[in-house]
Motif scaffolding. Sequence first.
Motif, PDB file in Angstrom:
ATOM      1  N   ALA A 157       0.827  -1.200   0.000  1.00  0.00           N
ATOM      2  CA  ALA A 157       0.000   0.000   0.000  1.00  0.00           C
ATOM      3  C   ALA A 157       0.864   1.254   0.000  1.00  0.00           C
ATOM      4  CB  ALA A 157      -0.923  -0.007   1.224  1.00  0.00           C
ATOM      5  N   ARG A 190      -6.599  -1.320  11.270  1.00  0.00           N
ATOM      6  CA  ARG A 190      -7.384  -0.672  10.215  1.00  0.00           C
ATOM      7  C   ARG A 190      -7.170  -1.322   8.847  1.00  0.00           C
ATOM      8  NH1 ARG A 190      -6.510   2.830  14.152  1.00  0.00           N
ATOM      9  NH2 ARG A 190      -8.163   4.323  14.655  1.00  0.00           N
ATOM     10  N   PRO A 191      -7.343  -2.645   8.764  1.00  0.00           N
ATOM     11  CA  PRO A 191      -7.202  -3.296   7.458  1.00  0.00           C
ATOM     12  C   PRO A 191      -8.314  -2.858   6.512  1.00  0.00           C
ATOM     13  CG  PRO A 191      -8.139  -4.824   9.033  1.00  0.00           C
ATOM     14  CD  PRO A 191      -7.753  -3.591   9.812  1.00  0.00           C
ATOM     15  N   GLU A 192      -7.922  -2.559   5.279  1.00  0.00           N
ATOM     16  CA  GLU A 192      -8.871  -2.196   4.228  1.00  0.00           C
ATOM     17  C   GLU A 192      -9.680  -0.950   4.563  1.00  0.00           C
ATOM     18  OE1 GLU A 192     -11.148  -5.703   3.425  1.00  0.00           O
ATOM     19  OE2 GLU A 192      -9.401  -6.855   2.782  1.00  0.00           O
ATOM     20  N   MET A 193      -9.118  -0.072   5.405  1.00  0.00           N
ATOM     21  CA  MET A 193      -9.743   1.208   5.724  1.00  0.00           C
ATOM     22  C   MET A 193      -8.843   2.335   5.206  1.00  0.00           C
ATOM     23  SD  MET A 193     -10.999   0.514   9.667  1.00  0.00           S
ATOM     24  CE  MET A 193     -11.622   2.196   9.838  1.00  0.00           C
ATOM     25  N   VAL A 211      -4.551   2.409   1.540  1.00  0.00           N
ATOM     26  CA  VAL A 211      -5.445   1.477   2.225  1.00  0.00           C
ATOM     27  C   VAL A 211      -4.613   0.306   2.743  1.00  0.00           C
ATOM     28  CG1 VAL A 211      -7.452  -0.035   2.027  1.00  0.00           C
ATOM     29  CG2 VAL A 211      -7.372   2.101   0.726  1.00  0.00           C
ATOM     30  N   GLN A 213      -3.321  -3.176   3.746  1.00  0.00           N
ATOM     31  CA  GLN A 213      -3.703  -4.488   3.227  1.00  0.00           C
ATOM     32  C   GLN A 213      -3.896  -5.480   4.379  1.00  0.00           C
ATOM     33  OE1 GLN A 213      -0.195  -4.952   0.859  1.00  0.00           O
ATOM     34  NE2 GLN A 213      -1.112  -4.046  -0.981  1.00  0.00           N
ATOM     35  N   ARG A 214      -4.926  -6.289   4.254  1.00  0.00           N
ATOM     36  CA  ARG A 214      -5.169  -7.338   5.248  1.00  0.00           C
ATOM     37  C   ARG A 214      -4.117  -8.433   5.070  1.00  0.00           C
ATOM     38  NH1 ARG A 214      -9.974  -8.546   7.559  1.00  0.00           N
ATOM     39  NH2 ARG A 214     -11.043  -7.421   5.887  1.00  0.00           N
ATOM     40  N   THR A 215      -3.366  -8.716   6.139  1.00  0.00           N
ATOM     41  CA  THR A 215      -2.263  -9.664   6.046  1.00  0.00           C
ATOM     42  C   THR A 215      -2.264 -10.589   7.254  1.00  0.00           C
ATOM     43  OG1 THR A 215      -0.940  -8.004   4.880  1.00  0.00           O
ATOM     44  CG2 THR A 215       0.236  -9.901   5.781  1.00  0.00           C
ATOM     45  N   GLY A 228      -3.719  -5.141   9.641  1.00  0.00           N
ATOM     46  CA  GLY A 228      -3.512  -4.269   8.504  1.00  0.00           C
ATOM     47  C   GLY A 228      -2.046  -3.861   8.418  1.00  0.00           C
ATOM     48  N   ASN A 272     -14.045  -3.565  14.327  1.00  0.00           N
ATOM     49  CA  ASN A 272     -13.707  -4.242  13.079  1.00  0.00           C
ATOM     50  C   ASN A 272     -14.381  -5.605  12.976  1.00  0.00           C
ATOM     51  OD1 ASN A 272     -12.055  -2.275  11.902  1.00  0.00           O
ATOM     52  ND2 ASN A 272     -10.257  -2.956  13.040  1.00  0.00           N
ATOM     53  N   ARG A 277     -14.537  -6.498   9.159  1.00  0.00           N
ATOM     54  CA  ARG A 277     -13.203  -6.250   8.598  1.00  0.00           C
ATOM     55  C   ARG A 277     -12.146  -7.158   9.208  1.00  0.00           C
ATOM     56  NH1 ARG A 277     -15.019  -0.684   8.385  1.00  0.00           N
ATOM     57  NH2 ARG A 277     -14.412  -0.438  10.565  1.00  0.00           N
TER      58      ARG A 277
END
Length: 377
Positions: A157, A190-193, A211, A213-215, A228, A272, A277
Amino acid sequence: MTYLLDALQILTGYVVPFLLVLTLLVFVHEMGHYLVGRWSGIRILAFSIGFGPELVGWTDRHGTRWKLAAIPLGGYVKFYGDEDAASVPDYKRLEALAPEERSQTFLGAKLWKRAATVAAGPIANFILAIAIFAVLFSVYGRQVADPVVARVNENSAAAQAGVVPGDRLISIDGTPVVTFDDVRRYVSVRPEMPISIRIERNGAMLDLSMVPQRTELTDQFGNKMEIGVIGILTDQEAGNFRTVNYGPIEAVGQGVLQSWHVVTGTFDYLSNVVTGRMKADQIGGPIRVAKVSGQMATLGIPFLLNIAAILSVSIGLLNLMPVPVLDGGHLMFYAVEALRGRPVGPAAQDVAYRIGFAMVLMLMVFATWNDISMFFG
């Protein structure tokens, strides 16, 4: 012999650290209730660490029974006039008491004294957490690094937003950034926020949007979690890794700040989960606490104390939830009483307590399922 050694390893590696941590947290929580209750003139019948049959105990000169019970998964303070360990009033018995005796019961105390007694448990947990963090920061110091980027992961990101090595992060969503850990803490929940980051590059300020990334990450013990990430790292040269030592007053201030980070992190995670999320697999029960306590114990006393402080904040927050049978539920009833000018009726309270107990039981079942899945999933 192998099974015996395995059992001994589990006992010393997981069960003992878990019981030490849990006993400390429960004792402090219940001592908060006890001390303020005594100060308020409420008669206390029992102070118990654990539930179920009593293993050992004694009665003090005030008539309080101090005991260690067989099931070491909590504790309680039982006040005069209570029906059970959850401080549910015994209304029939209360009606039969003389006015002088009734004044010594929990329900017979003034509203503000009841509220203070109930709130004292969670507050004691927060104070304990602050004290532990303060001791850790004053004795061992704190490892910090400047929020300067040393490397940007490809296709991350941060890379897509235009971050380059040498950039210094100034703020995220308007929140000032002081250390590199501030970045990790803010981004991880704050993944994908979408977030906005202000950076300093060659003396100029730039505002970038990205943004996280969800990992899925795996720690050194094999525990997995989703967080995130924006794909930036620092190193000794860029971040200037160092240990900051604090005096007693500064350490307390840092303890308050660290405890607040645990509070906000918890609420961020729960929000979340509600919005989908993040997974709810990080909500754990006694099995997970035992596992984490054992893992931290292998790293040394400071790590075990750190997890104890985090758990102390968590226990304080959990007990403040507005659910009947928890401290927050009692405080909710007292708020209603203050507004109405009279207590909530016994029938309504009984229904609420039953619903609250069912909610807590469901949470325990869900947390235990997560714990089991963690081992066998």
